[in-house]
Write an enzyme that holds these catalytic residues in place. Structure first.
Site, PDB file in Angstrom:
ATOM      1  N   ALA A 186       0.867  -1.174   0.000  1.00 46.60           N
ATOM      2  CA  ALA A 186       0.000   0.000   0.000  1.00 46.60           C
ATOM      3  C   ALA A 186       0.903   1.223   0.000  1.00 46.60           C
ATOM      4  O   ALA A 186       2.064   1.145   0.417  1.00 46.60           O
ATOM      5  CB  ALA A 186      -0.892  -0.033   1.232  1.00 46.60           C
ATOM      6  N   GLY A 222       0.628  -4.969   0.995  1.00 46.40           N
ATOM      7  CA  GLY A 222      -0.554  -5.067   0.138  1.00 46.40           C
ATOM      8  C   GLY A 222      -0.278  -5.805  -1.164  1.00 46.40           C
ATOM      9  O   GLY A 222      -1.202  -6.339  -1.788  1.00 46.40           O
ATOM     10  N   GLU A 260       4.477  -4.987   7.649  1.00 44.64           N
ATOM     11  CA  GLU A 260       3.672  -3.977   8.339  1.00 44.64           C
ATOM     12  C   GLU A 260       4.077  -3.712   9.779  1.00 44.64           C
ATOM     13  O   GLU A 260       4.057  -2.565  10.224  1.00 44.64           O
ATOM     14  CB  GLU A 260       2.183  -4.360   8.294  1.00 44.64           C
ATOM     15  CG  GLU A 260       1.517  -4.142   6.945  1.00 44.64           C
ATOM     16  CD  GLU A 260       1.669  -5.314   5.993  1.00 44.64           C
ATOM     17  OE1 GLU A 260       2.493  -6.224   6.257  1.00 44.64           O
ATOM     18  OE2 GLU A 260       0.974  -5.334   4.961  1.00 44.64           O
ATOM     19  N   GLU A 319      -0.560  -9.331  -0.302  1.00 44.85           N
ATOM     20  CA  GLU A 319      -1.980  -9.569  -0.002  1.00 44.85           C
ATOM     21  C   GLU A 319      -2.829  -9.645  -1.269  1.00 44.85           C
ATOM     22  O   GLU A 319      -3.717 -10.492  -1.375  1.00 44.85           O
ATOM     23  CB  GLU A 319      -2.492  -8.470   0.930  1.00 44.85           C
ATOM     24  CG  GLU A 319      -1.914  -8.614   2.342  1.00 44.85           C
ATOM     25  CD  GLU A 319      -2.160  -7.401   3.215  1.00 44.85           C
ATOM     26  OE1 GLU A 319      -1.867  -6.279   2.758  1.00 44.85           O
ATOM     27  OE2 GLU A 319      -2.647  -7.570   4.343  1.00 44.85           O
TER      28      GLU A 319
HETATM   29  N1  DAK Z   1       4.554   3.198  -0.974  1.00 43.68           N
HETATM   30  C1  DAK Z   1       4.908   4.333  -1.601  1.00 43.68           C
HETATM   31  N2  DAK Z   1       6.011   4.454  -2.348  1.00 43.68           N
HETATM   32  C2  DAK Z   1       6.811   3.383  -2.460  1.00 43.68           C
HETATM   33  C3  DAK Z   1       6.495   2.148  -1.832  1.00 43.68           C
HETATM   34  C4  DAK Z   1       5.302   2.074  -1.053  1.00 43.68           C
HETATM   35  N3  DAK Z   1       4.909   0.948  -0.453  1.00 43.68           N
HETATM   36  N4  DAK Z   1       7.492   1.283  -2.114  1.00 43.68           N
HETATM   37  C5  DAK Z   1       8.364   1.932  -2.896  1.00 43.68           C
HETATM   38  N5  DAK Z   1       7.963   3.196  -3.109  1.00 43.68           N
HETATM   39  C6  DAK Z   1       8.619   4.222  -3.892  1.00 43.68           C
HETATM   40  C7  DAK Z   1       9.831   4.776  -3.139  1.00 43.68           C
HETATM   41  O1  DAK Z   1       9.436   5.778  -2.231  1.00 43.68           O
HETATM   42  C8  DAK Z   1      10.640   5.352  -4.279  1.00 43.68           C
HETATM   43  O2  DAK Z   1      10.070   6.587  -4.678  1.00 43.68           O
HETATM   44  P1  DAK Z   1      11.018   7.848  -5.039  1.00 43.68           P
HETATM   45  O3  DAK Z   1      11.846   8.073  -3.822  1.00 43.68           O
HETATM   46  O4  DAK Z   1      11.831   7.390  -6.221  1.00 43.68           O
HETATM   47  O5  DAK Z   1      10.062   8.939  -5.362  1.00 43.68           O
HETATM   48  C9  DAK Z   1      10.384   4.366  -5.418  1.00 43.68           C
HETATM   49  O6  DAK Z   1       9.188   3.660  -5.061  1.00 43.68           O
HETATM   50  C10 DAK Z   1      11.493   3.351  -5.562  1.00 43.68           C
HETATM   51  O7  DAK Z   1      11.698   2.748  -4.305  1.00 43.68           O
HETATM   52  P2  DAK Z   1      13.162   2.582  -3.651  1.00 43.68           P
HETATM   53  O8  DAK Z   1      14.056   3.696  -4.087  1.00 43.68           O
HETATM   54  O9  DAK Z   1      12.963   2.396  -2.198  1.00 43.68           O
HETATM   55  O10 DAK Z   1      13.655   1.240  -4.365  1.00 43.68           O
HETATM   56  P3  DAK Z   1      14.634   0.152  -3.773  1.00 43.68           P
HETATM   57  O11 DAK Z   1      14.905  -0.785  -4.884  1.00 43.68           O
HETATM   58  O12 DAK Z   1      15.806   0.786  -3.079  1.00 43.68           O
HETATM   59  O13 DAK Z   1      13.817  -0.619  -2.643  1.00 43.68           O
HETATM   60  C11 DAK Z   1      11.866  -1.749  -1.737  1.00 43.68           C
HETATM   61  C12 DAK Z   1      12.674  -1.388  -3.009  1.00 43.68           C
HETATM   62  C13 DAK Z   1      10.565  -2.436  -2.215  1.00 43.68           C
HETATM   63  C14 DAK Z   1      12.657  -2.742  -0.882  1.00 43.68           C
HETATM   64  C15 DAK Z   1      11.565  -0.454  -0.933  1.00 43.68           C
HETATM   65  O14 DAK Z   1      10.990   0.507  -1.853  1.00 43.68           O
HETATM   66  C16 DAK Z   1      10.605  -0.696   0.181  1.00 43.68           C
HETATM   67  O15 DAK Z   1      10.958  -1.211   1.216  1.00 43.68           O
HETATM   68  N6  DAK Z   1       9.356  -0.246  -0.029  1.00 43.68           N
HETATM   69  C17 DAK Z   1       8.322  -0.353   0.985  1.00 43.68           C
HETATM   70  C18 DAK Z   1       7.851  -1.763   1.088  1.00 43.68           C
HETATM   71  C19 DAK Z   1       6.816  -1.909   2.159  1.00 43.68           C
HETATM   72  O16 DAK Z   1       7.093  -1.713   3.365  1.00 43.68           O
HETATM   73  N7  DAK Z   1       5.620  -2.259   1.754  1.00 43.68           N
HETATM   74  C20 DAK Z   1       4.551  -2.498   2.662  1.00 43.68           C
HETATM   75  C21 DAK Z   1       3.761  -1.251   2.788  1.00 43.68           C
HETATM   76  S1  DAK Z   1       2.627  -1.389   4.105  1.00 43.68           S
HETATM   77  C22 DAK Z   1      -4.509  -1.182   6.034  1.00 43.68           C
HETATM   78  C23 DAK Z   1      -4.505  -1.224   4.693  1.00 43.68           C
HETATM   79  C24 DAK Z   1      -3.411  -1.662   4.041  1.00 43.68           C
HETATM   80  C25 DAK Z   1      -2.263  -2.001   4.676  1.00 43.68           C
HETATM   81  C26 DAK Z   1      -2.257  -1.953   6.026  1.00 43.68           C
HETATM   82  C27 DAK Z   1      -3.368  -1.530   6.713  1.00 43.68           C
HETATM   83  N8  DAK Z   1      -5.648  -0.682   6.708  1.00 43.68           N
HETATM   84  C28 DAK Z   1      -6.075   0.635   6.444  1.00 43.68           C
HETATM   85  C29 DAK Z   1      -6.455  -1.535   7.506  1.00 43.68           C
HETATM   86  C30 DAK Z   1      -1.110  -2.366   3.929  1.00 43.68           C
HETATM   87  C31 DAK Z   1       0.099  -1.917   4.279  1.00 43.68           C
HETATM   88  C32 DAK Z   1       1.249  -2.052   3.434  1.00 43.68           C
HETATM   89  O17 DAK Z   1       1.237  -2.555   2.338  1.00 43.68           O
END
Ligand code: DAK
Length: 263
Positions: A63, A108, A131, A111
């Site tokens: 997400a 997400g 998360e 998921e």
């Molecule tokens: N959201 C927004 N932007 C993201 C993103 C994300 N999840 N993942 C990557 N990006 C963006 C980065 O900010 C970056 O943008 P710029 O800085 O270039 O503008 C671009 O994508 C490239 O990312 P990186 O530079 O970080 O690329 P790397 O290869 O170095 O790293 C990575 C890739 C996937 C390991 C890293 O980007 C990363 O760790 N991303 C976050 C992964 C993550 O934690 N995903 C889980 C998100 S939490 C709920 C509803 C839904 C959810 C929970 C509760 N309720 C309301 C009940 C769900 C939650 C989630 O999914």
């Protein structure tokens, strides 16, 4: 549509989440476009869907953390509902949906892949529910679907430890059915979808319904669901053609493909 593309090849549709600058992260707009795309699929023509991400690095990196970071409790709940609604729509979509996971499937992203019927991935895929490291629980069904798909113990370890796993481990624990070199992933996904599309459409739909609904109830009730959906296939053109081919010793033994009849 800005962030979702839709293409068809015969009876197979390919839906691509196309926001590569953010590694295809799911913001509200992506979720709304996905829902509209699935709503618009012509079920009289399409028999299987492939869901993938644009680019060669990420399926869906979760997400959108930027959008979520400023949400109030009420907005968080509304965002969760938006995600859950479309994920559930995919899970209960009348025809099979195959996730072709071409890179990161985090939060997400993992998921949404688990809402699909079948997951196959590329060698560079990475799965995880990070998360708890962000101060939240998985909110799009991760606690529920991961525990059902792999063992509860493995799901708990991945979720509590926020540990990402690579493609080979995802295959080992049964999260994905197969792993391909990246360039072979989409051809394999389309081939699988086309194979499914050749089979009797009412029977395939009823199998999806029987498996999904049967898993939610005890075996006594599940068997009744199966009986009903089995009976439902009779008197259809598919059933008559499928069994007729066998009895007539049709050399090809292939189903004569008939248009799906809405019942
Ligand atoms: N959201 C927004 N932007 C993201 C993103 C994300 N999840 N993942 C990557 N990006 C963006 C980065 O900010 C970056 O943008 P710029 O800085 O270039 O503008 C671009 O994508 C490239 O990312 P990186 O530079 O970080 O690329 P790397 O290869 O170095 O790293 C990575 C890739 C996937 C390991 C890293 O980007 C990363 O760790 N991303 C976050 C992964 C993550 O934690 N995903 C889980 C998100 S939490 C709920 C509803 C839904 C959810 C929970 C509760 N309720 C309301 C009940 C769900 C939650 C989630 O999914």
């Amino acid at each position: 549509m800005e962030f979702v593309t839709y293409e068809t090849e015969g009876a197979v549709a390919v839906v691509t989440i196309n926001r590569p600058k953010a590694l295809n992260a799911l913001n509200s707009q992506v979720l709304e476009e996905l829902e509209a795309t699935f709503d618009a699929i012509n079920l009289d023509e399409i028999r299987a869907v492939v869901l993938t991400g644009a680019g060669d690095k990420s399926f869906v990196a979760g997400a959108d953390i930027g959008e979520m970071s400023t949400l109030t409790k009420a907005e968080g709940e509304a965002f969760g509902k938006k995600g859950n609604d479309i994920f559930r729509k995919i899970e209960t979509f009348p025809i099979p949906v195959i996730a072709a996971i071409n890179g990161f499937a985090l939060g997400g992203g993992c998921e949404i892949s688990m809402s699909c019927d079948i997951r196959i991935c590329s060698e560079n895929a990475m799965f995880g529910q990070p998360e708890v490291g962000l101060g939240i629980t998985p909110g799009f069904g991760g606690t529920q679907r991961l525990a059902r798909l792999v063992s509860p113990g493995m799901a708990k370890q991945m979720i509590y430890a926020a540990r990402n796993i690579k493609a080979d481990e995802a295959y080992r624990i049964g999260l994905v059915n197969a792993v391909y070199p990246l360039e072979e992933l989409m051809p394999a996904a389309k081939k699988l979808a086309a194979t499914i599309a050749q089979n009797a459409p009412i029977a395939v739909r009823n199998c999806k319904k029987a498996i999904n609904e049967g898993l939610e109830v005890d075996m006594d009730q599940a068997i009744v669901i199966e009986e009903k959906l089995f009976g439902d296939c009779f008197e259809t053109e598919d059933q008559k053609a499928g069994m007729g081919n066998f009895l007539e010793k049709d050399k090809e033994k292939k189903l004569k493909v008939v248009p799906f009849q809405n019942k």
